[in-house]
Design an enzyme around this catalytic site. Structure first.
Site, mmCIF file in Angstrom:
data_model
loop_
_atom_site.group_PDB
_atom_site.id
_atom_site.type_symbol
_atom_site.label_atom_id
_atom_site.label_comp_id
_atom_site.label_asym_id
_atom_site.label_seq_id
_atom_site.Cartn_x
_atom_site.Cartn_y
_atom_site.Cartn_z
ATOM 1 N N SER B 157 -4.479 55.765 11.759
ATOM 2 C CA SER B 157 -4.271 55.017 10.526
ATOM 3 C C SER B 157 -4.689 53.553 10.710
ATOM 4 O O SER B 157 -5.801 53.280 11.136
ATOM 5 C CB SER B 157 -2.792 55.143 10.137
ATOM 6 N N ARG B 227 9.363 51.373 1.451
ATOM 7 C CA ARG B 227 9.258 52.410 2.455
ATOM 8 C C ARG B 227 9.266 53.808 1.821
ATOM 9 O O ARG B 227 8.578 54.718 2.264
ATOM 10 C CB ARG B 227 10.417 52.268 3.448
ATOM 11 N N ASP B 322 -4.478 65.181 4.621
ATOM 12 C CA ASP B 322 -4.244 63.738 4.533
ATOM 13 C C ASP B 322 -4.935 63.211 3.279
ATOM 14 O O ASP B 322 -6.155 63.067 3.248
ATOM 15 C CB ASP B 322 -4.814 63.064 5.795
ATOM 16 N N HIS B 355 -0.918 62.639 6.044
ATOM 17 C CA HIS B 355 -1.324 61.508 6.887
ATOM 18 C C HIS B 355 -0.507 61.432 8.180
ATOM 19 O O HIS B 355 -1.013 61.072 9.234
ATOM 20 C CB HIS B 355 -1.170 60.217 6.081
ATOM 21 N N ASP B 356 0.772 61.784 8.083
ATOM 22 C CA ASP B 356 1.650 61.711 9.251
ATOM 23 C C ASP B 356 1.242 62.658 10.382
ATOM 24 O O ASP B 356 1.774 62.550 11.490
ATOM 25 C CB ASP B 356 3.095 62.037 8.844
#
Lengths: 221, 382
Positions: B157, B227, B322, B355-356
């Protein structure tokens, strides 16, 4: 490409028949068409290798011909195999073309034992000649006499070069040497060199009948 | 795999601090007269000083990449599944460095640090930092540690953006770059998410224009919302569906605004936890660094031209689900590297986690990184 690789693995499992391709598992053996391809490639060239499997061809060419370049593979195991073999690899679907690659950015593009499994045959040949000066393809010759014999006997051929049953084959575009040459003539492809092999040995007489494997080098007409 | 040993933790680790007093001019024009960076190292630097690997962190992480602390054994490094003895980045063979970036809130100089000109915390006056600024500070840390050239610089990222930036800012100092779940710049949609996150913080009444350190408040509500928004974008729709679906906390509807669905309670929990440990001013700056990253900008929009100085070999990895930094964005990077005839391998991992996924243990992904580091190990170092 996964398909040709699996084909080889299945062929290997049947034991070494008279036309068995040699192992492509990177254990020091090489496939019958590797030498024929290497002979056609000038030392120090830039080579794009499409769907070879685990990068053994490019690894071989790096050693034998000091080439640089990349492999293009679709499946995860092949990508890992290439990295393990120290070959740079781009994970991509050949059916989507070679859009990552600039025109005229390679000396050669090699499509070894994958042409028959491509759906978009015209597209890949056109794209090969866009990104490189010359293309090299190898494919099993469906006109080989043993294949003809099996068809005459009423069955689709299953052999070491064509190891699949009709219902689970990835080979959607099998052709003969004559078919491929007709295709080239009709699609602006100029054949520069042809090698025909059976059991790794050159075939000079009646290649479309006596040859199991064809190797072509070509350019835009 | 790796050295042949079963994967283990690097064990107990301790952060170190490097202080720099040579002024650093930032991209924004601001000058940092002095600053400190907190970092951790794992493994041994070899005699040739050729086995160093720099790990760059993303938005919400820091220098604690692997291992755990003696007084906090549950505080495990954020990439511990990737780095350690026998792991893909094998600390028996490589000397691995994790560093908290400038502007951070885990020990490196940041908005909560004392501004020497005022004797008070920087707060809103802390300059905006960029990916290129971070690379400049990391390069100074490398000088300090006697590392002329990294065997590899890697990250996922925003960390991958730093790894990429290293290759064109210091081409001679990077042999390999692992650019994972990256993009050559943020899309409008990505910037939009960041802006919503920033607005959540800035409009929190406890934000006080960024000068909240002297008061007894912190903009935790805004940071929580920021967040929560971020977290949604790191997961795929499918992953959320399979993890939470429409499950209810108590099994029935209450017709209130309290968290009733599991996903609501999960996001609140993640947001709450994060807002207790992270600094809002740092969050604002890191999201700006993401927005500003665009190496092609100074090259007429040509990423190929921007990456022309790169001499490293690359492993570029993307994940199919992602949607924040999609595989297509990684392909843009690959294309630019191919245009420059760089050594590059590209893998698209079919993973459900969004994405994680770059942080998670996935056999295909980890085998690739293992194979790549085996290759780094085999090749002669410059």
């Amino acid at each position: 490409m996964r398909d040709s690789r699996e084909g080889l693995e299945r062929g290997d499992r049947k034991g070494p028949g008279p036309f068995a391709p040699m192992s492509a598992n990177g254990n020091g053996f090489k496939r019958a068409d590797f030498d024929a391809i290497a002979e056609s490639i000038r030392p120090g060239s830039r080579v794009l290798d499409l769907g070879c499997g685990d990068g053994v061809l490019l690894k071989y060419l790096k050693g034998a011909r000091r080439v640089t370049g990349y492999d293009v593979e679709i499946d995860d195991a092949s990508v890992l195999g290439c990295l393990t073999n120290g070959v740079d690899v781009i994970q991509s679907d050949l059916e989507r073309g070679l859009s990552e690659f600039e025109s005229h950015s390679f000396d050669y593009v090699v499509l070894s034992q994958t042409l028959q499994a491509m759906r978009n045959t015209e597209g890949i040949i056109r794209d090969m000649l866009r990104v490189a000066r010359e293309g090299i393809v190898t494919f099993p010759n469906f006109g080989y006499w043993l294949n003809r014999l099996e068809v005459l006997a009423g069955h689709m051929p299953v052999s070491d070069n064509l190891p699949y049953q009709w219902h689970d084959t990835p080979n959607v575009h099998l052709c003969t040497i004559s078919d491929f040459e007709d295709f080239c003539a009709g699609h602006g492809v100029k054949i520069l060199e042809r090698k025909v092999l059976t059991s790794g040995r050159p075939v000079e007489v009646l290649p479309n009948l006596l040859g199991a494997l064809a190797v072509y080098r070509f350019q835009r007409a | 795999m790796g050295s042949g040993t079963a994967p283990r933790s690097v064990g107990i680790v301790a952060p170190q601090t490097a202080r720099f007093s040579e002024p650093l001019r930032l991209r924004s024009g601001a000058v940092m007269d002095a600053y400190q960076l907190v970092y951790e190292t794992y493994g041994q630097l070899n005699a040739e000083r050729s086995n160093a690997v720099l790990v760059c962190h993303a938005l919400n992480a820091a220098h604690h990449v692997a291992g755990y602390y003696a007084d906090a054994p549950d505080n495990v490094g954020w990439w511990d599944n990737m780095i350690g003895p026998g792991k893909p980045v094998d600390t028996e063979r490589f000397f691995v460095i994790g560093v908290n970036n400038l502007g951070g809130c885990h020990g490196s100089t940041g908005p909560a640090s004392i501004n020497p000109n005022t004797g008070k915390p920087w707060g809103a006056d802390f300059p905006v930092v960029t990916v290129e600024d971070w690379v400049a500070t990391q390069a100074r840390l490398a000088d300090r540690l006697g590392i002329r050239q990294f065997a590899a610089v890697m990250g996922g990222s925003l960390g991958a953006m730093q790894a990429l930036a290293w290759t064109y800012l210091h081409p001679e100092r990077v042999r390999h770059a692992l650019v994972i779940a990256c993009a050559p710049n943020l899309s409008a949609q990505n910037i939009a998410f960041n802006e919503v996150a920033r607005q959540a913080i800035i409009t929190d009444p406890d934000f006080h224009d960024g000068h909240y350190y002297g008061r007894d408040t912190r903009p935790t509500r805004g940071l929580r919302v920021a967040r929560m928004i971020g977290h949604i974008t790191y997961l795929s729709d499918d992953e959320m569906a399979s993890k939470f679906g429409r499950q209810l906390k108590s099994g029935k509807l209450h017709y209130t605004f309290d968290p009733e669905f599991e996903i609501e309670s999960y996001l609140r929990h993640q947001g709450g936890k994060f807002s207790e440990t992270f600094d809002a001013n740092t969050y604002l700056r890191i999201t700006k660094a993401l927005d500003y990253f665009d190496p092609a900008l100074e090259h007429g929009g040509s990423l190929s031209k921007a990456l022309a100085p790169a001499r490293a070999n690359f492993l570029v990895v993307s994940f199919t689900t992602d949607w924040r930094f999609s595989p297509q964005r990684s392909r843009e990077i690959v294309k630019a590297l191919l245009d420059n005839r760089c050594g590059v391998s590209y893998a698209e991992i079919n993973a459900p986690h969004g994405h994680d996924a770059f942080l998670l243990e996935d056999a295909r992904y980890h085998h690739l990184v293992t194979a790549y580091f085996d290759r780094i190990q085999r090749e002669p170092s410059a």
